[in-house]
Design an enzyme around this catalytic site. Structure first.
Site, PDB file in Angstrom:
ATOM      1  N   ASP A   1      20.074 -18.427  47.215  1.00  0.00           N
ATOM      2  CA  ASP A   1      20.567 -18.838  46.243  1.00  0.00           C
ATOM      3  C   ASP A   1      19.308 -19.023  44.926  1.00  0.00           C
ATOM      4  O   ASP A   1      19.221 -20.014  43.962  1.00  0.00           O
ATOM      5  CB  ASP A   1      21.738 -19.616  45.568  1.00  0.00           C
ATOM      6  CG  ASP A   1      23.385 -19.111  46.104  1.00  0.00           C
ATOM      7  OD1 ASP A   1      23.017 -18.100  46.356  1.00  0.00           O
ATOM      8  OD2 ASP A   1      23.756 -19.838  46.526  1.00  0.00           O
TER       9      ASP A   1
ATOM     10  N   GLY B   1      24.067 -13.719  48.769  1.00  0.00           N
ATOM     11  CA  GLY B   1      24.891 -12.825  47.640  1.00  0.00           C
ATOM     12  C   GLY B   1      23.732 -12.733  45.880  1.00  0.00           C
ATOM     13  O   GLY B   1      23.127 -14.161  45.656  1.00  0.00           O
TER      14      GLY B   1
ATOM     15  N   VAL C   1      13.167 -17.653  33.331  1.00  0.00           N
ATOM     16  CA  VAL C   1      13.114 -18.965  32.600  1.00  0.00           C
ATOM     17  C   VAL C   1      15.005 -17.963  31.683  1.00  0.00           C
ATOM     18  O   VAL C   1      15.404 -18.758  30.531  1.00  0.00           O
ATOM     19  CB  VAL C   1      12.655 -18.822  31.264  1.00  0.00           C
ATOM     20  CG1 VAL C   1      11.310 -19.482  31.029  1.00  0.00           C
ATOM     21  CG2 VAL C   1      11.902 -17.468  30.287  1.00  0.00           C
TER      22      VAL C   1
END
Ligand code: GDP
Ligand code: IMO
Ligand code: MG
Length: 420
Positions: free
Chosen positions: A14, A41, A410
């Site tokens: 992730d 995912g 960012v």
């Protein structure tokens, strides 16, 4: 001759792989997933849209060919659902997606075996995604698996043998759910799968490189979940590291070029297992809330902590990562100070190595404290926009990891990506 670049996670998954693959894809002719399956995912955000991909490579929104490689495990039902959603959004998947004949199939019974294994482990369960990943790779390694190419030849016989073996195992384990409840849907989904371009992807990918065309290999999970080098046994069942791109696509190590290693400016983990820098206090909660740290697949709350440079240095070494990508620093925008773990104290001794037995109770992280930047990074569009404290944070990490941070993210959107 062109080489294949690899992009993979350096932490516990992730990290933001999907976003960066989507950003980098316009530079490549093909994107290829090399391991994992619907346990992944991968989130992409662009033009006000948000998409989560699980088995399908993250290059499908750009003009390139996408491969599901032999190292991947595929659940036909989840694949069909994901593919149909994309086709509804106008992605012509039948044209741009190719699937390896050698990718292994996740059977309905594999999902039940996953559940039964977890039940049997009780308190020491892995906290898997429940998608049948472990049992499918177990069948692959024990030479009992079914591959995508099998759906064209004597499929019924092979499927029945595998199913019956699994049912006996579930019965022996005293498992009481009906393992065939979703069988009809699974068989239907196989028909959908048959309509795709099912290929010898190792020939195609090597052929592309021969023609001087470029490939980006997309990793799933992260280095600390690798079955050999992760925090075993709390890992996934595949090689998530750079070497996995060779075995998961049929590419020689000679044909691998740059290795992009991606990490968050802090650290998260979902499921059980060691996490030396985990925070159990309000700071951990704050990172989780600001970073929306909930699993893209299971919705589970992700455990949060400070950046762990011991684990990251180890991951950079294992992968030979020569280009680093830092994600989600914006989540730390409001912090007065930021901590980074630079060593572990284990039984009173300081070490900079990730230990064989990373049992959380035994490791005391040694932190350095750095000043926060207290500014909104999400609006930055070039390196010159960075506050000094943030540039210093990047330099500090580069120095500790011995490789350059070449991309800084960012925010979740495509446009919130800065190259340096
Ligand atoms: P993957 O599995 O490595 O592709 O990562 P996930 O998609 O599971 O999780 C990353 C999450 O962070 C997703 O929700 C992204 O939309 C989000 N994200 C990616 N990059 C950034 C970033 O730089 N800042 C913030 N705030 N969110 C990001
Ligand atoms: P992406 O690609 C984070 C974790 C599970 C569990 C362990 C084993 O989105 O980064 P499995 O179902 O693979 O047998 O579960 O691995 N895990 C992930 N954690 N991101 C992922 O994928 C993961 N895929 C598996 O939570 O701890
Ligand atoms: Mg993910």
């Amino acid at each position: 001759m062109k080489k294949a670049d690899v992009l993979l996670g350096l932490q516990w998954g992730d990290e933001g792989k999907g976003k960066v693959v989507d950003v980098l894809t316009p530079r490549y002719d093909a994107v290829a997933r090399f391991q994992g399956g619907p346990n992944a995912g991968h989130t992409l955000e662009f033009d006000g849209r948000k998409v989560v991909l699980r088995s399908i490579p993250s290059g499908v929104f750009r003009d390139c060919v996408n491969y599901i490689g032999n190292g991947v495990v595929l659940d036909p039902v989840l694949f069909r659902n994901e593919a149909r959603d994309l086709e509804r959004e106008g992605v012509d998947l039948h044209k741009i997606l190719k699937i390896s004949k050698k990718a292994h199939l996740i059977l309905p019974t594999h999902r039940h075996l996953d559940a039964a294994n977890e039940l049997a482990k009780g308190k020491s369960k892995i906290g898997t995604t429940g998608k049948g990943i472990g049992p499918t790779y177990t069948d692959k390694i024990s030479r009992n698996g079914l591959r995508v190419g099998d759906i064209f030849d004597e499929f019924d016989r092979k499927y029945t043998a595998a199913k019956e073996r699994h049912i006996a195992m579930l019965r022996d384990a005293g498992y009481d759910e009906d393992p065939l409840a979703s069988e009809a849907e699974w068989l239907e989904a196989l028909d959908y799968l048959r309509g795709f371009d099912i290929v010898d992807s190792e020939y195609e990918l090597n052929g592309l490189l021969d023609e001087n065309r470029s490939i980006l290999c997309e990793g799933a999970q992260g280095t600390m979940l690798d079955v050999d080098f992760g925090s075993y046994p709390f890992v996934t069942s595949s090689n998530t590291i750079a070497a996995g791109a060779c075995t998961g696509l049929g590419l020689s190590p000679h044909r691998i070029g740059d290795v992009y290693g991606i990490f968050k400016a802090y650290c998260t983990r979902v499921g059980s297992g060691p996490f030396p820098t985990e925070l159990f206090d309000a700071t951990g909660e704050r990172i989780g809330e600001k970073g929306h740290e909930f699993g893209a697949v299971t919705g589970r709350k992700r455990r949060c902590g400070w950046i762990d440079l011991v684990a990251l240095r180890y991951a950079v070494m294992i992968n030979g990562a020569n280009r680093l990508i830092m994600m989600k620093a914006d989540v730390l925008d409001d912090f007065d100070t930021i901590k980074a773990c630079v060593a572990y104290k284990i039984d009173g001794k300081i070490t900079d190595r990730f230990p064989f037995d990373a049992d959380a109770g035994k490791i005391e992280p040694v932190y350095v404290e750095l000043p926060g930047w207290k500014a909104d990074l999400t609006q930055c569009r070039c390196e010159a926009d960075f506050p000094k404290e943030f540039s210093d944070y990047i330099s500090f990490i580069e120095e500790k990891l011995g490789a350059p941070v070449c991309i800084v993210s960012v925010g979740p959107d495509r446009v919130q990506t800065i190259e340096r």
